[in-house]
Design an enzyme around this catalytic site. Structure first.
Site, mmCIF file in Angstrom:
data_model
loop_
_atom_site.group_PDB
_atom_site.id
_atom_site.type_symbol
_atom_site.label_atom_id
_atom_site.label_comp_id
_atom_site.label_asym_id
_atom_site.label_seq_id
_atom_site.Cartn_x
_atom_site.Cartn_y
_atom_site.Cartn_z
ATOM 1 N N GLY A 96 40.585 2.334 -21.156
ATOM 2 C CA GLY A 96 40.687 2.795 -22.539
ATOM 3 C C GLY A 96 42.093 2.956 -23.072
ATOM 4 O O GLY A 96 42.274 3.289 -24.239
ATOM 5 N N GLU A 138 40.505 2.107 -14.712
ATOM 6 C CA GLU A 138 40.154 0.696 -14.935
ATOM 7 C C GLU A 138 40.784 0.194 -16.232
ATOM 8 O O GLU A 138 40.076 -0.128 -17.189
ATOM 9 C CB GLU A 138 38.626 0.567 -15.050
ATOM 10 N N PRO A 139 42.104 0.160 -16.325
ATOM 11 C CA PRO A 139 42.736 -0.206 -17.603
ATOM 12 C C PRO A 139 42.691 -1.713 -17.845
ATOM 13 O O PRO A 139 43.579 -2.438 -17.427
ATOM 14 C CB PRO A 139 44.175 0.294 -17.433
ATOM 15 N N GLY A 140 41.651 -2.166 -18.525
ATOM 16 C CA GLY A 140 41.498 -3.604 -18.752
ATOM 17 C C GLY A 140 42.456 -4.126 -19.803
ATOM 18 O O GLY A 140 43.345 -4.941 -19.536
ATOM 19 N N ARG A 182 36.653 -9.660 -32.706
ATOM 20 C CA ARG A 182 36.986 -8.227 -32.884
ATOM 21 C C ARG A 182 37.187 -7.827 -34.345
ATOM 22 O O ARG A 182 36.807 -6.735 -34.744
ATOM 23 C CB ARG A 182 38.221 -7.872 -32.056
ATOM 24 N N TYR A 186 34.563 -4.982 -35.533
ATOM 25 C CA TYR A 186 34.990 -3.614 -35.812
ATOM 26 C C TYR A 186 36.342 -3.514 -36.496
ATOM 27 O O TYR A 186 37.142 -2.617 -36.185
ATOM 28 C CB TYR A 186 34.920 -2.706 -34.574
ATOM 29 N N CYS A 213 30.800 -20.536 -40.996
ATOM 30 C CA CYS A 213 30.201 -20.359 -42.325
ATOM 31 C C CYS A 213 29.763 -18.905 -42.527
ATOM 32 O O CYS A 213 28.575 -18.602 -42.658
ATOM 33 C CB CYS A 213 29.051 -21.333 -42.542
ATOM 34 N N GLU A 214 30.731 -18.013 -42.471
ATOM 35 C CA GLU A 214 30.510 -16.576 -42.700
ATOM 36 C C GLU A 214 31.699 -16.056 -43.491
ATOM 37 O O GLU A 214 32.852 -16.306 -43.097
ATOM 38 C CB GLU A 214 30.472 -15.799 -41.369
ATOM 39 N N TYR A 243 39.466 -9.137 -24.596
ATOM 40 C CA TYR A 243 38.304 -9.112 -25.504
ATOM 41 C C TYR A 243 38.331 -10.221 -26.554
ATOM 42 O O TYR A 243 37.813 -10.053 -27.652
ATOM 43 C CB TYR A 243 38.167 -7.731 -26.176
HETATM 44 C C1 LIG Z 1 33.269 0.942 -17.514
HETATM 45 C C2 LIG Z 1 34.485 0.362 -18.143
HETATM 46 N N1 LIG Z 1 35.684 0.531 -17.548
HETATM 47 C C3 LIG Z 1 36.814 0.010 -18.094
HETATM 48 C C4 LIG Z 1 36.762 -0.736 -19.242
HETATM 49 C C5 LIG Z 1 38.048 -1.304 -19.774
HETATM 50 O O1 LIG Z 1 38.442 -0.652 -20.944
HETATM 51 P P1 LIG Z 1 39.864 -0.960 -21.599
HETATM 52 O O2 LIG Z 1 39.979 -2.440 -21.684
HETATM 53 O O3 LIG Z 1 39.805 -0.319 -22.948
HETATM 54 O O4 LIG Z 1 40.921 -0.378 -20.729
HETATM 55 C C6 LIG Z 1 35.538 -0.929 -19.910
HETATM 56 C C7 LIG Z 1 35.468 -1.679 -21.157
HETATM 57 O O5 LIG Z 1 34.471 -1.861 -21.785
HETATM 58 C C8 LIG Z 1 34.364 -0.364 -19.344
HETATM 59 O O6 LIG Z 1 33.175 -0.519 -19.905
#
Ligand SMILES: Cc1ncc(COP(=O)(O)O)c(C=O)c1O
Length: 287
Positions: A96, A138-140, A182, A186, A213-214, A243
């Site tokens: 997040g 889990e910083p994606g 995205r 949102y 076509c949107e 994303y």
């Molecule tokens: C369970 C979980 N962990 C981690 C993430 C990664 O989040 P972020 O990319 O905002 O760090 C997500 C994203 O949907 C998630 O569902």
């Protein structure tokens, strides 16, 4: 791991906020479902209970939500220890951490935040008299988001007069909501720049739109771009590493673009561009 709804209002868009009660993710702390899930797991010989997981949302700039989540999840760990005599050995506080899409975005300093949350968890565990679990994140987006840039080729450009006065330039590109959903999903904001040449033309209010076509097929809702942009110019949209390609679709049967990694002047195709054959490969009548 048991995913817990920790009841935190992460200050981000509703669609990427995942830890308040009234949404689909996680087992509720408030109504006791999370504790009940652990109770059932530990009774089953086929399952090995490891710990608790929470993920409060995405694109968050304020560490407060993570602090509250850490406190609440440790309080559940204590309850599990007290009521079930079971140790929580792993805590996962999800991802997040926000990134900068716009010049004013001010991302969290991750080492600082990790140390802060580590201290909170240590303090809460000491107060609760429970063993310190291992802590995971889990910083994606924070890892991969800033690494990506999407390059688009400009197609047509048109000017519209606005009811409120002034005008807007609609700049259409050879992609759109199929490679970046995205903005349509949102209202995400992006920075965009003319990438293929320098321009000294006056900047004007512009909207970068896709080829689907949107009407909602918008890549960048509002940007100030040089007024001399024409077909075949290239635009670069920043921070599209997360994303975007991973959520890409074949909307309107558009093939997905290639992904190219660039390092020290060397370009390598990581994912090749989709072809018409790729799009037709599931159709037995097409070969
Ligand atoms: C369970 C979980 N962990 C981690 C993430 C990664 O989040 P972020 O990319 O905002 O760090 C997500 C994203 O949907 C998630 O569902």
């Amino acid at each position: 791991m048991v995913r817990v709804t920790v009841g935190v209002e992460a200050h981000t868009h509703d669609f990427i906020s995942t830890a308040h009660e009234d949404q689909k993710f996680g087992l509720s702390l408030a109504n006791g479902n999370a504790l009940e899930a652990v109770r059932r797991i530990v009774k089953l010989p086929s399952l090995n209970f490891l710990g608790l997981h929470s993920h409060i949302g995405s694109q968050i700039f304020d560490a407060k939500g993570f602090e509250v989540a850490a406190e609440r999840i440790v309080s559940l760990a204590k309850r599990i220890w007290d009521d079930l005599d079971v140790e929580v050995t792993h805590l996962n506080l999800g991802g997040g951490m926000g990134i900068a899409y716009m010049p004013d975005d001010d991302p969290l300093d991750i080492p600082v935040m990790a140390a802060l949350i580590g201290d909170i968890v240590a303090k809460e565990c000491a107060n609760a008299g429970i063993a310190l679990p291992s802590l995971a994140f889990e910083p994606g987006r924070a890892i991969i988001g800033p690494a990506g840039i999407t390059l688009y080729e400009v197609g047509t450009v048109k000017q519209v007069e606005l009811d409120e006065g002034g005008s807007r330039s609609y700049i259409s590109v050879d992609g759109g909501m199929s490679d970046n959903i995205r903005t349509a999903l949102y209202d995400a904001e992006y920075s965009v720049a003319l990438a293929s040449r320098e321009s000294v033309a006056a900047k004007q209010l512009s909207r970068v739109v896709g080829k689907h076509c949107e009407s909602g097929d918008i890549v960048v809702r509002d940007a100030m771009l040089p007024g001399d942009i024409v077909a075949s110019d290239l635009l670069a949209v920043a921070a599209t590493g997360a994303y975007c390609r991973s959520m890409a679709s074949n909307y309107n049967h558009l093939p997905k673009p290639a992904v190219v990694s660039v390092r020290e002047g060397k370009a390598t195709v990581v994912l090749r561009r989709e072809s018409m054959d790729d799009l037709l490969r599931l159709d037995p009548g097409a070969s």
